[in-house]
Design an enzyme around this catalytic site. Structure first.
Site, PDB file in Angstrom:
ATOM      1  N   GLU A   1      -5.037  -3.449  -1.941  1.00 47.21           N
ATOM      2  CA  GLU A   1      -6.417  -3.580  -2.066  1.00 47.21           C
ATOM      3  C   GLU A   1      -6.701  -2.194  -1.274  1.00 47.21           C
ATOM      4  OE1 GLU A   1      -4.745  -5.648  -0.674  1.00 47.21           O
ATOM      5  OE2 GLU A   1      -5.792  -6.793   1.058  1.00 47.21           O
TER       6      GLU A   1
ATOM      7  N   PHE B   1       0.967  -1.214  -0.025  1.00 46.84           N
ATOM      8  CA  PHE B   1      -0.148  -0.078  -0.005  1.00 46.84           C
ATOM      9  C   PHE B   1       0.731   1.384  -0.181  1.00 46.84           C
ATOM     10  CE2 PHE B   1       0.875  -0.129   4.608  1.00 46.84           C
ATOM     11  CZ  PHE B   1       1.127   1.492   4.749  1.00 46.84           C
TER      12      PHE B   1
ATOM     13  N   CYS C   1       9.379   1.845   3.606  1.00 46.85           N
ATOM     14  CA  CYS C   1      10.380   0.649   3.674  1.00 46.85           C
ATOM     15  C   CYS C   1      11.849   1.197   3.890  1.00 46.85           C
ATOM     16  CB  CYS C   1      10.460  -0.313   2.579  1.00 46.85           C
ATOM     17  SG  CYS C   1      11.302   0.337   1.181  1.00 46.85           S
TER      18      CYS C   1
ATOM     19  N   GLU D   1       9.173  -3.919  12.951  1.00 47.66           N
ATOM     20  CA  GLU D   1       9.096  -2.837  12.133  1.00 47.66           C
ATOM     21  C   GLU D   1       7.640  -2.262  12.446  1.00 47.66           C
ATOM     22  OE1 GLU D   1       7.728  -3.598   7.955  1.00 47.66           O
ATOM     23  OE2 GLU D   1       8.879  -1.960   7.256  1.00 47.66           O
TER      24      GLU D   1
ATOM     25  N   LYS E   1      -0.961  -7.136  -9.361  1.00 41.64           N
ATOM     26  CA  LYS E   1      -1.968  -7.146  -8.087  1.00 41.64           C
ATOM     27  C   LYS E   1      -1.535  -6.044  -7.319  1.00 41.64           C
ATOM     28  CE  LYS E   1      -2.850  -8.231  -4.481  1.00 41.64           C
ATOM     29  NZ  LYS E   1      -3.160  -7.301  -3.502  1.00 41.64           N
TER      30      LYS E   1
ATOM     31  N   SER F   1       5.512  -7.059   3.260  1.00 42.69           N
ATOM     32  CA  SER F   1       5.993  -7.344   4.701  1.00 42.69           C
ATOM     33  C   SER F   1       6.725  -8.753   4.501  1.00 42.69           C
ATOM     34  CB  SER F   1       4.724  -7.361   5.716  1.00 42.69           C
ATOM     35  OG  SER F   1       4.016  -8.372   5.209  1.00 42.69           O
TER      36      SER F   1
END
Ligand code: NAD
Length: 501
Positions: free
Chosen positions: A180, A153, A285, A386, A177, A230
């Site tokens: 969402e 995301f 990240c 994290e 993909k 992740s």
């Protein structure tokens, strides 16, 4: 309310009121907490249609001359630049990051498209004349086939653009993909590719969740899978894709340290920590989430950081005065807040506490103030995990080698930075730090598009980074040909291993 659907075979699919897949997920505006749309969640069957479309487009696309592919990339770059505001607005509305930051991510994505514009040069092969008498050897890179990209995301435009421009320019077809949580940017990028002249089926988008991901990972016609997200999901994606015979790369979670040496320029270091710790609400990240203060610089660092963290302008991403927007979802806000609770309970000193922030007019938004912890130790969850939020931990150590050990002992190794005026310390850190991307007086060392991006340790699974020549390598198979043309030399059959000469 908008229905956000798929993009298959060159057109939008399922955006009408009828949802053929049955399952949907709500999409929210994080600054208000209001639902802004509904995204379709692809079934295995819909993923199959997208893969079939990509497979059907592959023979013609892979035979398309590289110069023609490059020219589509040139047009695409131009279209992205002309539509950058629309893309950035869509990102801000679903992700929450500030509009300028969203434009920054699109710009970094465009840089990969610029790199892909050079594909005729990048795919030039090797040729060796006369490896044996009358024998030449040449190598060429061929597309791998249908490639899939599964993306997170936090960069809904940039991370997909780490992948598909290079994959497509190399002659592959692609199924994306996206996350969402902020799916709209993917459809704008798909429409612009079509406008740039990309043939139908070369680039497809399936919206979805685990069902769509699993369908891609196990589909026999998918040749390669790129994942960014992740570590837990990335490890699963990598193992599953490999077990199904696919080429795979998974770029994963991080806990990036910034080592502050006693001779560092403190003003510049504090500015760097503010941007790298709190920019995009820490949902990067490459965010810096640990500052390691070496040799007594901790007090001065905290003294300068604390007022800046307190005065961070937190607000909706479309407000030009906001420096930091909300977190992506209500669940993520709750998770980050829980980490702050745990840090306090574990005995870390909370210098600035961002919990409980409520903005007038945006009371239901997912806002959290910047949070600063001092005297954090490596056994605490706020150090180990994290957090992916606007939470910066300061760890104090006496010596450089202790700072280096912290960096190297952590399970993640995405990026690491050192701030110092000492070239000797900087060089030692660059050589010894176990991380894939190093910053020397640079807090977020995301490599430019003609280098490559990737971490070490549990920040990556697979042996290829994304974009740059690593991307070209990942999205192509090498073929090496050994050729002899009739020369008049007649040797008869040979039964020993050929050697040169
Ligand atoms: P995530 O792992 O939750 O999701 C990533 C993708 O996997 C999404 O498309 C999601 O739909 C899908 N997914 C989620 N759960 C799944 C499941 N159970 N099975 C199969 N697929 C599933 O990550 P996120 O929260 O969207 O993104 C944040 C994470 O991404 C952070 O850990 C961050 O460090 C990482 N990230 C890494 C890099 C990098 O280059 N190393 C870059 C950006 C983000």
């Amino acid at each position: 309310m908008a229905t956000i659907g798929h993009f298959i075979g060159g057109k939008a699919v399922g955006t009408s009121a009828v949802n053929t897949d049955g399952r949907t997920a709500p999409v929210f505006d994080p600054s208000t907490g209001a639902q802004s749309g509904e995204v379709l969640l692809a079934s295995t069957g819909t993923v199959g249609e997208a893969v079939a479309s990509a497979k059907a487009a592959l023979p013609a696309w892979s035979e398309t001359p590289t110069l023609t592919r490059a020219r589509i990339m040139f047009r695409y770059k131009d279209l992205l630049e002309r539509n950058i505001d629309a893309l950035a607005t869509a990102i801000t509305k679903e992700h929450g990051k500030t509009f300028e930051d969203a434009k920054g991510e699109v710009t970094r994505g465009i840089e990969v498209v610029e790199f892909a514009c050079g594909i005729p040069h990048l795919l030039r092969g090797d040729f060796t004349d006369q490896v044996a008498r009358g024998v030449d050897v040449f190598s060429a890179r061929h597309p791998v086939g249908v490639c899939a990209g599964i993306t997170p995301f936090n960069f809904p435009a940039m991370v997909p653009m780490w992948m598909f421009p290079v994959a497509i320019a190399c002659g592959n077809t692609f199924v994306l993909k996206p996350s969402e949580k902020d799916p709209s940017a993917s459809l704008i990028m798909a429409e612009l590719l079509t406008e740039a002249g990309l043939p139908a089926g070369v680039f497809n988008v399936v919206q979805g969740d685990k069902e769509a991901v699993d369908a891609l990972l196990t589909h026999p016609d998918v040749a390669a899978v790129s994942f960014v997200g992740s570590t837990a999901i990335g490890e699963y994606v990598y193992k599953t894709a490999c077990a199904h015979g696919k080429r795979a790369q998974a770029l994963c979670g991080a806990k990036n340290h910034l080592v502050v040496m006693p001779d560092a320029d403190l003003d510049k270091t504090v500015d760097a920590l503010m941007g790298a710790g709190y920019g995009s609400a820490g949902e990067r990240c490459m965010a810096v989430s640990v500052a390691v203060a070496v040799g007594g610089i901790g007090d001065a660092l905290i003294d300068r950081l604390a007022p800046k963290v307190r005065s961070l302008k937190v607000g909706p991403g479309l407000d030009p005065d906001s420096e930091m927007g909300p977190l992506v979802t209500r669940e993520h806000l709750a998770k980050v807040s829980r980490y702050i609770d745990e840090g306090v309970a574990a005995g870390a000193e909370v210098v600035v506490d961002g919990r409980g922030l409520r903005l007038q007019g945006y009371e239901n938004g997912y806002f959290l103030g910047g949070t600063l912890f001092d005297r954090v130790s490596p056994d605490m969850s706020i150090y180990k995990d994290e957090i992916f939020g606007p939470v910066l931990s300061v760890v104090r150590v006496d010596r450089y080698d202790e700072a280096l050990r912290l960096v190297n002992d952590h399970e993640y190794g995405n990026g690491a930075a050192i701030f110092t005026r000492d070239g000797d310390a900087a060089r030692a850190f660059d050589r010894d730090a176990k991380a894939g991307m190093i910053g020397i007086n640079v807090p977020i060392p995301v490599p430019v598009a003609f280098h490559s991006f990737g971490g070490w340790k549990r920040s990556i699974f697979g042996d290829r980074n994304v974009y740059g020549m690593e991307g070209v390598g990942f999205y192509t198979k090498l073929k090496t040909t050994t050729a002899r043309w009739p020369t008049g030399i007649r040797e008869g059959a040979q039964f020993v291993m050929p050697t040169t000469g």
